[in-house]
Motif scaffolding. Structure first.
Motif, PDB file in Angstrom:
ATOM      1  N   ILE A 151     -12.025   5.069 -10.482  1.00 11.59           N
ATOM      2  CA  ILE A 151     -13.480   5.209  -9.765  1.00 11.59           C
ATOM      3  C   ILE A 151     -13.478   4.554  -8.518  1.00 11.59           C
ATOM      4  CG2 ILE A 151     -14.636   5.416 -12.003  1.00 11.59           C
ATOM      5  CD1 ILE A 151     -15.245   2.016 -12.041  1.00 11.59           C
ATOM      6  N   CYS A 152     -12.116   3.559  -7.988  1.00 13.02           N
ATOM      7  CA  CYS A 152     -12.089   3.066  -6.741  1.00 13.02           C
ATOM      8  C   CYS A 152     -10.755   2.710  -6.515  1.00 13.02           C
ATOM      9  CB  CYS A 152     -12.984   2.141  -6.827  1.00 13.02           C
ATOM     10  SG  CYS A 152     -12.701   0.978  -4.903  1.00 13.02           S
ATOM     11  N   GLN A 153     -10.152   3.051  -5.366  1.00 14.96           N
ATOM     12  CA  GLN A 153      -8.905   2.958  -5.137  1.00 14.96           C
ATOM     13  C   GLN A 153      -8.624   2.502  -3.508  1.00 14.96           C
ATOM     14  OE1 GLN A 153      -6.701   6.156  -6.281  1.00 14.96           O
ATOM     15  NE2 GLN A 153      -6.393   6.938  -4.288  1.00 14.96           N
ATOM     16  N   GLN A 154      -7.781   1.873  -3.121  1.00 11.41           N
ATOM     17  CA  GLN A 154      -7.262   1.311  -1.659  1.00 11.41           C
ATOM     18  C   GLN A 154      -6.098   1.723  -1.789  1.00 11.41           C
ATOM     19  OE1 GLN A 154      -9.570   0.138   0.406  1.00 11.41           O
ATOM     20  NE2 GLN A 154     -11.287  -0.435  -0.935  1.00 11.41           N
ATOM     21  N   THR A 155      -5.636   2.623  -0.833  1.00 12.35           N
ATOM     22  CA  THR A 155      -4.014   2.956  -0.426  1.00 12.35           C
ATOM     23  C   THR A 155      -3.614   2.355   0.804  1.00 12.35           C
ATOM     24  OG1 THR A 155      -5.125   4.993   0.478  1.00 12.35           O
ATOM     25  CG2 THR A 155      -4.689   5.257  -1.821  1.00 12.35           C
ATOM     26  N   ILE A 156      -2.526   2.164   0.829  1.00 14.38           N
ATOM     27  CA  ILE A 156      -1.699   1.654   1.889  1.00 14.38           C
ATOM     28  C   ILE A 156      -1.308   2.701   2.928  1.00 14.38           C
ATOM     29  CG2 ILE A 156       0.699   0.713   2.656  1.00 14.38           C
ATOM     30  CD1 ILE A 156       0.559  -0.568  -0.075  1.00 14.38           C
ATOM     31  N   ASP A 157      -1.710   2.453   4.185  1.00 11.38           N
ATOM     32  CA  ASP A 157      -1.452   3.133   5.267  1.00 11.38           C
ATOM     33  C   ASP A 157      -0.254   3.986   5.355  1.00 11.38           C
ATOM     34  OD1 ASP A 157      -2.780   3.851   8.140  1.00 11.38           O
ATOM     35  OD2 ASP A 157      -0.686   3.237   8.672  1.00 11.38           O
ATOM     36  N   LYS A 158      -0.295   5.234   5.640  1.00 13.59           N
ATOM     37  CA  LYS A 158       1.297   5.948   5.727  1.00 13.59           C
ATOM     38  C   LYS A 158       1.994   5.565   6.775  1.00 13.59           C
ATOM     39  CE  LYS A 158      -0.123   9.135   2.531  1.00 13.59           C
ATOM     40  NZ  LYS A 158       0.689   9.304   1.205  1.00 13.59           N
ATOM     41  N   GLN A 159       1.299   5.159   8.056  1.00 12.33           N
ATOM     42  CA  GLN A 159       2.335   4.665   8.929  1.00 12.33           C
ATOM     43  C   GLN A 159       3.179   3.601   8.826  1.00 12.33           C
ATOM     44  OE1 GLN A 159       3.628   6.359  11.690  1.00 12.33           O
ATOM     45  NE2 GLN A 159       4.832   4.495  12.358  1.00 12.33           N
ATOM     46  N   VAL A 160       2.510   2.549   7.980  1.00 13.25           N
ATOM     47  CA  VAL A 160       3.136   1.269   7.852  1.00 13.25           C
ATOM     48  C   VAL A 160       3.899   1.365   6.799  1.00 13.25           C
ATOM     49  CG1 VAL A 160       1.263   0.302   6.154  1.00 13.25           C
ATOM     50  CG2 VAL A 160       2.623  -1.242   7.652  1.00 13.25           C
ATOM     51  N   LEU A 161       3.485   2.492   5.807  1.00 11.04           N
ATOM     52  CA  LEU A 161       4.659   2.624   4.633  1.00 11.04           C
ATOM     53  C   LEU A 161       5.844   3.331   5.147  1.00 11.04           C
ATOM     54  CD1 LEU A 161       4.446   2.465   1.537  1.00 11.04           C
ATOM     55  CD2 LEU A 161       3.590   4.863   1.535  1.00 11.04           C
ATOM     56  N   ARG A 162       5.628   4.240   6.143  1.00 12.66           N
ATOM     57  CA  ARG A 162       6.988   4.775   6.764  1.00 12.66           C
ATOM     58  C   ARG A 162       7.684   3.517   7.383  1.00 12.66           C
ATOM     59  NH1 ARG A 162       8.659   9.609   8.495  1.00 12.66           N
ATOM     60  NH2 ARG A 162       6.691  10.648   7.826  1.00 12.66           N
ATOM     61  N   GLU A 163       7.140   2.808   8.017  1.00 16.48           N
ATOM     62  CA  GLU A 163       8.023   1.687   8.759  1.00 16.48           C
ATOM     63  C   GLU A 163       8.496   0.839   7.658  1.00 16.48           C
ATOM     64  OE1 GLU A 163       6.025  -0.809  11.572  1.00 16.48           O
ATOM     65  OE2 GLU A 163       4.415   1.010  11.955  1.00 16.48           O
ATOM     66  N   LEU A 164       7.984   0.640   6.668  1.00 15.51           N
ATOM     67  CA  LEU A 164       8.510  -0.131   5.298  1.00 15.51           C
ATOM     68  C   LEU A 164       9.825   0.291   4.757  1.00 15.51           C
ATOM     69  CD1 LEU A 164       8.109  -3.068   3.894  1.00 15.51           C
ATOM     70  CD2 LEU A 164       6.751  -1.886   2.176  1.00 15.51           C
ATOM     71  N   LEU A 165       9.561   1.818   4.649  1.00  7.39           N
ATOM     72  CA  LEU A 165      10.760   2.585   3.961  1.00  7.39           C
ATOM     73  C   LEU A 165      11.842   2.506   5.016  1.00  7.39           C
ATOM     74  CD1 LEU A 165       8.400   5.495   2.643  1.00  7.39           C
ATOM     75  CD2 LEU A 165      10.439   4.188   1.319  1.00  7.39           C
ATOM     76  N   GLU A 166      11.640   2.488   6.238  1.00  3.89           N
ATOM     77  CA  GLU A 166      12.859   2.684   7.074  1.00  3.89           C
ATOM     78  C   GLU A 166      13.440   1.207   7.337  1.00  3.89           C
ATOM     79  OE1 GLU A 166      10.969   6.338  10.038  1.00  3.89           O
ATOM     80  OE2 GLU A 166      10.759   4.224  10.804  1.00  3.89           O
ATOM     81  N   ARG A 167      12.651   0.040   7.197  1.00  7.45           N
ATOM     82  CA  ARG A 167      13.207  -1.172   7.642  1.00  7.45           C
ATOM     83  C   ARG A 167      13.796  -1.488   6.349  1.00  7.45           C
ATOM     84  NH1 ARG A 167      15.275  -5.132   8.036  1.00  7.45           N
ATOM     85  NH2 ARG A 167      14.654  -7.152   9.189  1.00  7.45           N
ATOM     86  N   PHE A 168      13.518  -1.268   5.248  1.00  6.17           N
ATOM     87  CA  PHE A 168      14.162  -1.759   3.750  1.00  6.17           C
ATOM     88  C   PHE A 168      14.550  -0.691   2.935  1.00  6.17           C
ATOM     89  CE2 PHE A 168      10.926  -4.697   5.403  1.00  6.17           C
ATOM     90  CZ  PHE A 168      11.722  -6.099   5.647  1.00  6.17           C
ATOM     91  N   PRO A 169      15.622   0.216   3.414  1.00  5.21           N
ATOM     92  CA  PRO A 169      16.037   1.493   2.287  1.00  5.21           C
ATOM     93  C   PRO A 169      16.939   0.919   1.186  1.00  5.21           C
ATOM     94  CG  PRO A 169      17.427   0.973   4.410  1.00  5.21           C
ATOM     95  CD  PRO A 169      16.217   0.104   4.685  1.00  5.21           C
ATOM     96  N   SER A 170      17.404  -0.443   1.363  1.00  3.69           N
ATOM     97  CA  SER A 170      18.041  -0.940   0.150  1.00  3.69           C
ATOM     98  C   SER A 170      17.655  -1.636  -0.691  1.00  3.69           C
ATOM     99  CB  SER A 170      19.342  -1.081   0.601  1.00  3.69           C
ATOM    100  OG  SER A 170      19.394  -2.536   1.372  1.00  3.69           O
ATOM    101  N   SER A 171      16.285  -2.278  -0.439  1.00  5.80           N
ATOM    102  CA  SER A 171      15.547  -3.073  -1.210  1.00  5.80           C
ATOM    103  C   SER A 171      14.984  -2.531  -2.498  1.00  5.80           C
ATOM    104  CB  SER A 171      14.462  -3.708  -0.356  1.00  5.80           C
ATOM    105  OG  SER A 171      15.080  -4.593   0.733  1.00  5.80           O
TER     106      SER A 171
END
Length: 277
Positions: free
Chosen positions: A76-96
């Motif tokens: 009934i309510c959700q807050q999603t993480i911004d796609k751009q910062v999500l991409r940055e996190l994936l690129e910065r920590f690929p093996s975490s």
């Protein structure tokens, strides 16, 4: 009169096995039968919240407030993480070992065996290891997808990211990343040293307040219970806020009252007392 009871789970409502037993469920049933409402307020995702008899009678504030569900576990309510910062996190920590969590599923970059081995190793020797491993195996089999690419994850509505770091160097790097993205991300772990990342501004307090307003319940008619770092905003926001005596010091300092240790069903007993009043 208290019309909505909202409680954290681990270290607060649940027993020492981190489970909801008959004593706990009986009190929740009494709350519902009295015409009042009950909601969990947890860092867990919905698939990790298990009740035997009252699961379809309560509300769910999950992922530290990023997701709110009705008794049928409909979002009934959700807050999603911004796609751009999500991409940055994936690129910065690929093996975490990061868990990218939607309201209904968890996505992992690593292979299944690698992730399971790492998580089991991190929990070795801990008091709650057996319960944690049982819960982990159920999630791995039913609610996790592994070997996910960056594009696959970016297609999802990610509401929360969990992480167990390998070492201090990785923890420092992740903390530095979070410090540089405070405008869009917040880390509110239940215990010191953990990572439970959501969109900035998300917390249990604002989520419980949103739910109370949706149900037509005044803020002073809400009672909240919590024991950890991810409960602080909730304990501060409501006048009727309670922390077990076994809670972290910050939680006890923030709550309006300290009750007994969670191992003695102190939260359930306190709820029963408020019901009688």
């Amino acid at each position: 009169m208290i019309r909505l009871f909202a409680s954290d789970l681990d270290g607060t409502l649940l027993n020492e096995k981190h489970e909801a037993d008959d004593t706990i469920e009986r009190t929740i049933q009494n709350i519902v039968d009295s015409g009042r409402y009950f909601s969990v307020a947890t860092g867990r995702s919905a698939d990790m919240v298990q009740f035997s008899s009252v699961g379809d009678k309560i509300y769910y504030v999950c992922m530290n407030g990023a997701v709110i569900m009705d008794p049928q576990k409909k979002v009934i309510c959700q807050q999603t993480i911004d796609k751009q910062v999500l991409r940055e996190l994936l690129e910065r920590f690929p093996s975490s070992y990061l868990e990218y969590i939607t309201p209904t599923h968890t996505f992992i970059c690593q292979e299944k065996e690698s992730f399971a081995s790492f998580m089991e190793e991190k929990r070795k020797g801990l008091k709650s290891a057996e319960t944690f491993l049982k819960r982990l195996r159920e999630r791995i089999d039913n609610a996790m997808s592994f070997s996910q690419s960056m594009d696959m994850i970016l297609q999802q509505d990610i509401c929360k990211i969990n992480c167990q770091v390998k070492d201090e160097e990785e923890a420092n790097a992740l903390n530095a990343f979070l410090d540089s993205h405070q405008d869009v991300l917040v880390n509110a772990p239940s215990n010191h040293g953990g990572f439970e990342i959501t969109k900035a501004g998300v917390n249990k307090g604002t989520a419980v307040l949103w739910l109370s307003q949706k149900l037509g319940i005044a803020q002073e008619e809400v009672a909240v219970y919590g024991d950890g770092g991810n409960d602080l905003e909730m304990l501060q926001m409501f006048a009727h806020s309670y922390a077990p005596s076994s809670a972290y010091e910050e939680a006890k300092e923030t709550a309006s009252m300290i009750i007994g240790p969670y191992q003695e069903y102190s939260v359930i007993r306190h709820m029963e007392t408020l019901l009688k009043k």
